[in-house]
Each structure stands twice: as structure tokens, then as C-alpha cells.
Design a protein around this motif. Structure first.
Motif, mmCIF file in Angstrom:
data_model
loop_
_atom_site.group_PDB
_atom_site.id
_atom_site.type_symbol
_atom_site.label_atom_id
_atom_site.label_comp_id
_atom_site.label_asym_id
_atom_site.label_seq_id
_atom_site.Cartn_x
_atom_site.Cartn_y
_atom_site.Cartn_z
ATOM 1 N N VAL A 71 -27.389 -0.443 -62.326
ATOM 2 C CA VAL A 71 -28.099 -0.079 -63.565
ATOM 3 C C VAL A 71 -29.360 -0.928 -63.707
ATOM 4 O O VAL A 71 -29.859 -1.138 -64.819
ATOM 5 C CB VAL A 71 -27.192 -0.276 -64.798
ATOM 6 N N GLY A 72 -29.867 -1.446 -62.607
ATOM 7 C CA GLY A 72 -31.085 -2.242 -62.648
ATOM 8 C C GLY A 72 -32.302 -1.409 -62.986
ATOM 9 O O GLY A 72 -32.231 -0.189 -63.218
ATOM 10 N N ALA A 73 -33.443 -2.086 -63.015
ATOM 11 C CA ALA A 73 -34.689 -1.398 -63.362
ATOM 12 C C ALA A 73 -34.973 -0.277 -62.354
ATOM 13 O O ALA A 73 -34.951 -0.486 -61.150
ATOM 14 C CB ALA A 73 -35.850 -2.396 -63.364
ATOM 15 N N GLY A 74 -35.200 0.919 -62.863
ATOM 16 C CA GLY A 74 -35.511 2.057 -62.009
ATOM 17 C C GLY A 74 -34.303 2.754 -61.417
ATOM 18 O O GLY A 74 -34.465 3.716 -60.661
ATOM 19 N N ALA A 75 -33.083 2.280 -61.741
ATOM 20 C CA ALA A 75 -31.879 2.904 -61.189
ATOM 21 C C ALA A 75 -31.688 4.284 -61.806
ATOM 22 O O ALA A 75 -31.881 4.496 -63.003
ATOM 23 C CB ALA A 75 -30.658 2.037 -61.464
ATOM 24 N N ALA A 76 -31.290 5.232 -60.988
ATOM 25 C CA ALA A 76 -31.068 6.601 -61.465
ATOM 26 C C ALA A 76 -29.692 6.714 -62.095
ATOM 27 O O ALA A 76 -28.760 5.981 -61.750
ATOM 28 C CB ALA A 76 -31.196 7.581 -60.304
ATOM 29 N N GLY A 77 -29.570 7.636 -63.031
ATOM 30 C CA GLY A 77 -28.280 7.865 -63.664
ATOM 31 C C GLY A 77 -27.293 8.487 -62.693
ATOM 32 O O GLY A 77 -27.652 9.332 -61.875
ATOM 33 N N THR A 78 -26.049 8.064 -62.803
ATOM 34 C CA THR A 78 -25.003 8.577 -61.912
ATOM 35 C C THR A 78 -24.067 9.541 -62.620
ATOM 36 O O THR A 78 -23.115 10.022 -62.015
ATOM 37 C CB THR A 78 -24.185 7.409 -61.345
ATOM 38 N N GLY A 79 -24.322 9.815 -63.875
ATOM 39 C CA GLY A 79 -23.458 10.713 -64.632
ATOM 40 C C GLY A 79 -24.282 11.555 -65.595
ATOM 41 O O GLY A 79 -25.519 11.495 -65.625
ATOM 42 N N GLY A 80 -23.585 12.331 -66.390
ATOM 43 C CA GLY A 80 -24.264 13.122 -67.404
ATOM 44 C C GLY A 80 -24.783 12.252 -68.532
ATOM 45 O O GLY A 80 -24.345 11.122 -68.732
#
Length: 311
Positions: A71-80
Motif C-alpha cells: 500500500v505504498g506510494a503509487g501502489a495499485a488497488g488489489t480489491g474493489g
């Protein structure tokens, strides 16, 4: 009539046995009272605060090396987006689909970092200024006290906002601002207690015997003011976490740090859909600050003879 000079008075042995038997329970009870007294000396506030702060510190250390999701800076979401708690995401997700639990764990790391670093800055500056004010000439003492009182009168959050505005929004700026603000309180407490210790007879005797200034400070002043300072530093650590969360909530904190205050601010717009996004950061802030305050109260109870109940 005969007098037995070398023998024992009749009945004395039996009387002695009765006296010893009557005293035996009191002796054994006295030995048993010591462990009970020691058990009573353990402060519930100290234990509760230690457990509460210890859990947050443990989570913060674990989050340095591992979190369930990136969940760092720029991390993409892994869920809805704005999902509720589930087997995959125990605390749900935020509006970008990122795991909320992982962000809360990262927030524990930020909180502990702010608390420790701010306390170190405040402790070093405050203790140095307070000791110098207590041991220096009167005019220098008055000048330092005026500066200290001026800093204490200035609101902590306002001073932090000013420093952050000048230095830029970052976690380092927040830590420096909170540490400088807290140093004034530590300096005031140190000066009052150090001045009291320096007036004691044993300090005068140590000085007369040839003990230097540094020796007097290290051997006599600091050990005697340490318990009071430790309580103040615990309270300062709680205030530092609250101040950093407030700065992040207002948008003056680090934009990349996983601060609980920033999480709380980001969850405001979607609190009706995903209430845990706002509830959990707020609860963790309250939990940690309360734990540090309880820890400070417990230390005060253990170090203050008038509160230990052993008089």
C-alpha cells in the motif's frame, strides 16, 4: 525447702513453647506479606499502558518488514473500491481499492517513529537547556526562563504548522516541529527539579570534595530528576502522535506517509459507505495516546513514594 539454682524454673519450658507457638503464625504471616505487598506495588495503569503501547509498537515493527498487501506510494488497488470486511481484506478497502489493514499497520510505524524521534529531540534539547538554566548565573537563568515560557505559551500545533509551512510538508518537518515545541516543557520541568537537587546538602558536600560540574550533573542531578522527566516524556510521546495526526488530517503532513490522521481525512468523504475507514484510525489514535498516558501514570505511581502506599 530446696532452691534449684542450676535448673529451669518449673513450667518455663511449657510457657516458652506456648509463646513460640503463638508467635509462629505472625512470623510466617510476615514472610507471606512481602510477596503480597510486592504484588500490590504493581500499578494497573503501568501494566495496561505497557500492553497497549507494546501492541502498537509490535505491529509497527512488523509493518516495516511485512504487510498483507503493498500500500505504498503509487501502489495499485488489489480489491474493489470501498469494500467491507471480508476473508481477503479483514478491515475492507479504501476508495482506491487498497487494503485498509495494511495501511493501518503502516500507520503504527509512523506513529511510533514520530513518538520516539520527537521525544529524543525534546529530551536532548529540553534537558540541556533546563540543566544549564538551573546551574548558570541568575541573569542567564531569567533569560532562559523567559524564552521557555514564551515557547510554552505558543500553541504546539500552531508552532508545528509554522515550521511545516517554512520547511515543507514532510514527516521530518512534523517531527522537528513537535520536538522543538515539546522541548520547552521538558526544559521547564528539568530546570525546576534540577534547581531543587542542586540546593541539597549532599550536592554541596560533593562539590566541596572536588566533584566537577559534569560529575555533579551526571551523578546527582540527572538520576534524581529522571523519574519526573520519564513521566513527562511519556505524555509528550502521546501528544506528539496526536499532533502529527492533526497535521496530517489538515493536509500538512507527509503526503506519502501512512499516517492515521491522513487515513482519517481521506475516509471522511466515504464514511457512509465504508465507516471502518474513519472509525479504525480514530480508535488507534485514541488507543495509543491513552496507552502512553496510562504508562506515564504508572511510572509516576511506581516512582513517587507518596503514591506507592508503602509509607
Amino acid at each position: 525447702m530446696s532452691i534449684n539454682l542450676g535448673g529451669e524454673i518449673p513450667g518455663a519450658a511449657a510457657g516458652r513453647i506456648e509463646v513460640e507457638e503463638s508467635l509462629a503464625p505472625h512470623v510466617s504471616g510476615g514472610a507471606g506479606e512481602a510477596p503480597r505487598a510486592r504484588r500490590r506495588s504493581v500499578s494497573p495503569s503501568f501494566v495496561a499502558g505497557l500492553v497497549m503501547v507494546g501492541l502498537v509498537a509490535l505491529v509497527g515493527v512488523v509493518a516495516i518488514f511485512w504487510t498483507p498487501y503493498d500500500v505504498g506510494a503509487g501502489a495499485a488497488g488489489t480489491g474493489g473500491r470501498l469494500e467491507g470486511p471480508s476473508a481477503q481484506f479483514w478491515a475492507g478497502t479504501d476508495r482506491l481499492g487498497r487494503d485498509l489493514l495494511s495501511q493501518l499497520m503502516g500507520g503504527a510505524t509512523v506513529a511510533m517513529t514520530v513518538a520516539i524521534a520527537s521525544v529524543l529531540i525534546a529530551g536532548v534539547l529540553g534537558i540541556t537547556i533546563g540543566v544549564v538554566a538551573a546551574a548558570t548565573t541568575r541573569w542567564a537563568d531569567v533569560a532562559l526562563l523567559n524564552v521557555i515560557d514564551l515557547m510554552i505559551a505558543f500553541p504546539t500545533l500552531l508552532l508545528a504548522m509554522l515550521i511545516v509551512t517554512v520547511r515543507g510538508a514532510s514527516l521530518t518537518s512534523a517531527i522537528v516541529a513537535i520536538g522543538i515545541s515539546g522541548a520547552a516543557v521538558i526544559a521547564r520541568v528539568t530546570r525546576v527539579n534540577a534547581a531543587r537537587v542542586l540546593r541539597e546538602d549532599y550536592v554541596t558536600a560533593a562539590t566541596a570534595s572536588g566533584t566537577g560540574w559534569w560529575g555533579t550533573i551526571l551523578r546527582h542531578v540527572l538520576p534524581n530528576v529522571a523519574p519526573t522527566l520519564l513521566v513527562q516524556l511519556m505524555l509528550l510521546a502521546g501528544g506528539a502522535i496526536l499532533a502529527e495526526a492533526s497535521l496530517s488530517y489538515l493536509g500538512l503532513g507527509s503526503p506519502s506517509a501512512l499516517s492515521w490522521g491522513r487515513l482519517l481525512s481521506a475516509a471522511q468523504k466515504s464514511v457512509a459507505v465504508q465507516p471502518l475507514g474513519a472509525i479504525l484510525p480514530g480508535l488507534l489514535i485514541a488507543w495509543t495516546v491513552l496507552g502512553l498516558n496510562l504508562l506515564g501514570d504508572g511510572i509516576r505511581e511506581r516512582t513517587d513514594p507518596s503514591l506507592r502506599g508503602d509509607r
